[in-house]
Design a protein around this motif. Structure first.
Motif, PDB file in Angstrom:
ATOM      1  N   GLU A 248       0.812  -1.220   0.000  1.00 16.25           N
ATOM      2  CA  GLU A 248       0.000   0.000   0.000  1.00 16.25           C
ATOM      3  C   GLU A 248       0.840   1.262   0.000  1.00 16.25           C
ATOM      4  OE1 GLU A 248      -2.985   0.145   2.934  1.00 16.25           O
ATOM      5  OE2 GLU A 248      -3.920  -1.728   2.261  1.00 16.25           O
ATOM      6  N   ARG A 249       2.018   1.195   0.617  1.00 13.02           N
ATOM      7  CA  ARG A 249       2.862   2.390   0.738  1.00 13.02           C
ATOM      8  C   ARG A 249       4.257   2.041   0.231  1.00 13.02           C
ATOM      9  NH1 ARG A 249      -0.658   2.355   4.947  1.00 13.02           N
ATOM     10  NH2 ARG A 249       0.618   1.060   6.301  1.00 13.02           N
ATOM     11  N   PRO A 250       4.403   2.111  -1.106  1.00 11.69           N
ATOM     12  CA  PRO A 250       5.656   1.615  -1.697  1.00 11.69           C
ATOM     13  C   PRO A 250       6.900   2.340  -1.208  1.00 11.69           C
ATOM     14  CG  PRO A 250       4.162   2.530  -3.387  1.00 11.69           C
ATOM     15  CD  PRO A 250       3.418   2.574  -2.091  1.00 11.69           C
ATOM     16  N   TRP A 251       6.755   3.508  -0.589  1.00 12.83           N
ATOM     17  CA  TRP A 251       7.952   4.195  -0.081  1.00 12.83           C
ATOM     18  C   TRP A 251       8.616   3.448   1.064  1.00 12.83           C
ATOM     19  CZ3 TRP A 251       7.778   5.535   4.967  1.00 12.83           C
ATOM     20  CH2 TRP A 251       6.528   5.730   5.544  1.00 12.83           C
ATOM     21  N   LEU A 252       7.881   2.467   1.632  1.00 14.80           N
ATOM     22  CA  LEU A 252       8.490   1.652   2.689  1.00 14.80           C
ATOM     23  C   LEU A 252       9.610   0.755   2.159  1.00 14.80           C
ATOM     24  CD1 LEU A 252       5.269   0.697   4.682  1.00 14.80           C
ATOM     25  CD2 LEU A 252       7.200   1.997   5.591  1.00 14.80           C
ATOM     26  N   VAL A 253       9.828   0.782   0.835  1.00  7.77           N
ATOM     27  CA  VAL A 253      10.945   0.039   0.254  1.00  7.77           C
ATOM     28  C   VAL A 253      12.255   0.395   0.953  1.00  7.77           C
ATOM     29  CG1 VAL A 253      11.325   1.758  -1.583  1.00  7.77           C
ATOM     30  CG2 VAL A 253      12.078  -0.594  -1.915  1.00  7.77           C
ATOM     31  N   GLY A 254      12.320   1.582   1.529  1.00  9.11           N
ATOM     32  CA  GLY A 254      13.517   2.013   2.247  1.00  9.11           C
ATOM     33  C   GLY A 254      13.803   1.213   3.508  1.00  9.11           C
TER      34      GLY A 254
END
Lengths: 494, 146
Positions: free
Chosen positions: A42-48
């Protein structure tokens, strides 16, 4: 009782032997892992917050703009990059094994190399294919006990010392790396009496190249003074209230300045970080020591608060000390990072620090002034470290597209003005360091150099901004072909 | 957090308390120690007993065995019923002391009964605890940490 609680309880009561193989606990998974994977969709920025797969080498990065010929050197960064093994995900951002990144900038090109620090823990767990030891924020079911040498993840910062690069943690020794290949040379024993001693991740370097640092264990706070080659010249232990992790301190031309946050270690949360508890009812304790003798010269009380990072401190002729801190209202942030690791992204005002300028008068009076906004990862023009500085640079959460930082800014401590650049909404902003322009002498003449994570393309970008024209945005960029896990701190070596 | 070195120093103190138990009720506690890394020096073990009245545990016995790599068996016999814990260190340089750094962090190997572990602080007595009851033989194990 959920599965994890059962397995933990089973391990604690010795019935773990009934389960075939201790690895079962990790293969069976951990709720954090599942919730993170779901949140990532849902929150692809969590890839970090995903692990890095392995060591990396990229000969020549794709660049944009013009990398100045005058800018020649290596930009190192460190941060946790192994967050999960065998279905078990760490519960805290600070737990993962350190990976050191090196961006080599010369003749307008940028090359990249990154290697996991081969700490004893990393080597043993790599071989086992699962976590073997508890971490600062996570209890691992069936974990082995570990000394500070075995638990050291070398994941917090880097310091170039002599012909080595030290990868720093807080709870144990520095780990020496080869600054070119990033190969691990091994732990640094500062002396026989200081084997495995806590050595923090924010050493301060004086204008003569000498290095000061702190180390914290329980109610013992160590003050270290090293020569420029990393040999210990002075060491002193002082007794302090037990506050748990303390990340940073200050150095002036005369003094070491310690600011103990308002916390104790009587919490009942998970592992070591879980013991740290906010104490809004207690002031912060300021301890000033002579930087040559390391003896305490004065103490003062500062209104309650918590902090990770400070920019700079300086001392006036009459003994007045001034410093800037990214100040938090309390210590709850330490254990809020658990939610973050689970992919939960709700956030509270108490999760964000604000640049706060403190003045400590010789008689102990304290004045403070807060600069508006949410700022972290402060940096200064280090030519002015320990001296009266005018500028503080930091990452800032200005727009708030994500809970992460989105901007870089420069605060003029004298004039009060703020200049900033806000990256596009699809970038997460990490620490930016000040790099002086060769040949310049005036404070602020140079660049800000730092990474951002472009989450839609899952790539990390190295950015260079003119520190006197921040609002213009990056003058040059270099793209990694992959994401670098969100990290902590870096260093520049010309 | 109580510094680990205090506990281990108590455990390793070389004097031994007089300790008499009627043979009929005496039990033997056997500890299998894993992970001894070398044959240098000795394994020093201290046996602690809980205070039935709720006070601090006290050290009731100390043994020293030449180190052997891998597994070792240590026994404590003639024990009265109660809660016990064993704390061990590997005196590799044979100086009779657990070497520690300026903070009191051990720099020689150590281990505990019931596979208790020190990570970010020493284990609590309850984590090391072995209960000696009516059984004549009680077994536990520990693993050295270096």
């Amino acid at each position: 009782m959920d599965r994890r609680q059962f397995l933990t309880a089973a391990a604690a009561t010795g019935t773990a032997g009934l389960i075939p193989g201790r690895a079962f606990a990790q293969i069976a998974g951990d709720p954090i892992n599942g919730s993170f994977e779901a949140a990532l969709k849902e929150r692809p920025w969590l890839v970090g917050l995903q692990s890095a797969e392995g060591d990396r080498e990229v000969g020549s990065l794709q660049v944009e703009g013009r990398w100045p010929a005058a800018l020649r050197g290596s930009f190192f960064r460190n941060g946790p990059a192994k967050h999960d093994r065998a279905g078990m995900r760490y519960h805290h951002w600070f737990d993962g094994d350190g990976m050191v990144h090196r961006y080599r900038i010369e003749d307008g090109t940028v090359s990249y190399r990154a290697r996991f620090v081969r700490s004893p823990k990393f080597v043993a767990e790599e071989q086992a294919g699962r976590f073997l030891y508890d971490a600062g924020g996570t209890r691992i079911p069936g974990a082995r006990g570990g000394s500070t040498a075995e638990l050291n993840v070398a994941n917090t910062s880097v310091l170039p010392v002599g012909d080595s690069l030290w990868a720093l943690w807080e709870g144990g020794s520095p780990t020496a790396l080869d600054p070119v290949t990033l190969e691990t040379r091994g732990p640094v024993d500062l002396s026989d009496a200081l084997k495995r001693a806590p050595f923090s991740a924010h050493p301060r370097v004086g204008s003569d190249g000498r290095i000061w640092n702190i180390g914290m264990l329980g109610s013992k706070l160590a003050l270290y003074r090293l020569n420029a080659r990393g040999r210990v010249e002075g060491f002193k232990l002082i007794d302090v209230p037990e506050v748990g992790m303390m990340h940073d301190f200050f150095l002036t031309e005369r003094s070491v300045v310690i600011l103990l946050p308002s916390a104790d270690m009587k919490g009942s949360g998970e592992s070591f970080f879980g013991m740290q508890r906010s104490r809004r009812d207690l002031p912060m304790q300021l301890i000033v020591a002579d930087r040559e003798t390391l003896t305490v010269t004065r103490r003062a009380e500062v209104p309650s608060g918590y902090w990770f990072h400070g920019g700079n401190a300086w001392e006036e002729r009459d003994g007045t000390i001034r410093f800037d801190v990214c100040l938090l209202p309390d210590a709850t942030i330490m254990n809020r990072f658990r939610a973050f690791m689970a992919g939960e992204t709700r956030h509270a005002a108490s999760d964000y620090a604000g640049t706060t300028l403190f003045t400590i008068r010789p008689d102990g009076r304290v004045e403070s002034r807060r600069v508006a906004g949410h700022a972290e990862f402060p940096a200064i023009d280090r030519r002015f470290g320990t001296l009266r500085n005018r500028y503080v640079y930091s990452a800032e959460k200005h727009q708030g597209h994500t809970p992460w930082y989105d901007s870089v800014r420069r605060v003029d401590l004298e004039g009060g003005s703020v200049e900033r650049f806000t990256y596009a909404a699809d970038h997460l902003v990490e620490e930016h360091l000040f790099v002086p322009r060769p040949g310049s002498t005036r404070e602020g003449q140079g660049w800000l150099l730092g990474t951002t994570l472009h989450w839609p393309s899952r790539r990390t970008m190295l950015n260079l901004l003119d520190a006197e024209r921040l609002a213009d945005g990056p003058v040059a960029r270099a793209w990694l072909p992959m994401p670098a896990p969100l990290g902590f701190h870096g260093a520049w070596a010309a | 957090m109580k510094p680990l070195h205090l506990l281990l120093a108590i455990a390793a103190a070389s004097s031994t308390c007089a300790f008499a138990v009627a043979p009929a009720e005496a039990a033997t506690l056997t500890l299998k120690l894993n992970g001894v890394r070398s044959d240098k020096g000795a394994i020093m073990a201290g046996l602690m007993k809980a205070d039935a009245a709720g006070g601090a545990p006290t050290r009731v016995r100390g043994v020293s065995e030449p180190a052997r790599p891998g597994h070792m068996i240590l026994s404590f016999d003639g024990l009265a019923p109660g809660d016990y814990a064993v704390m061990l260190f590997h005196d590799e340089n044979g100086n009779g002391e657990m070497d520690e750094n300026a903070f009191g962090i051990p720099v020689e190997g150590y281990g505990f009964s019931n596979e208790a572990k020190a990570s970010f602080g020493p284990p609590k007595f309850g984590e090391m605890k072995v209960t000696v009851g009516v059984d004549r033989r009680v077994e536990t194990s520990g693993t050295m940490s270096y």
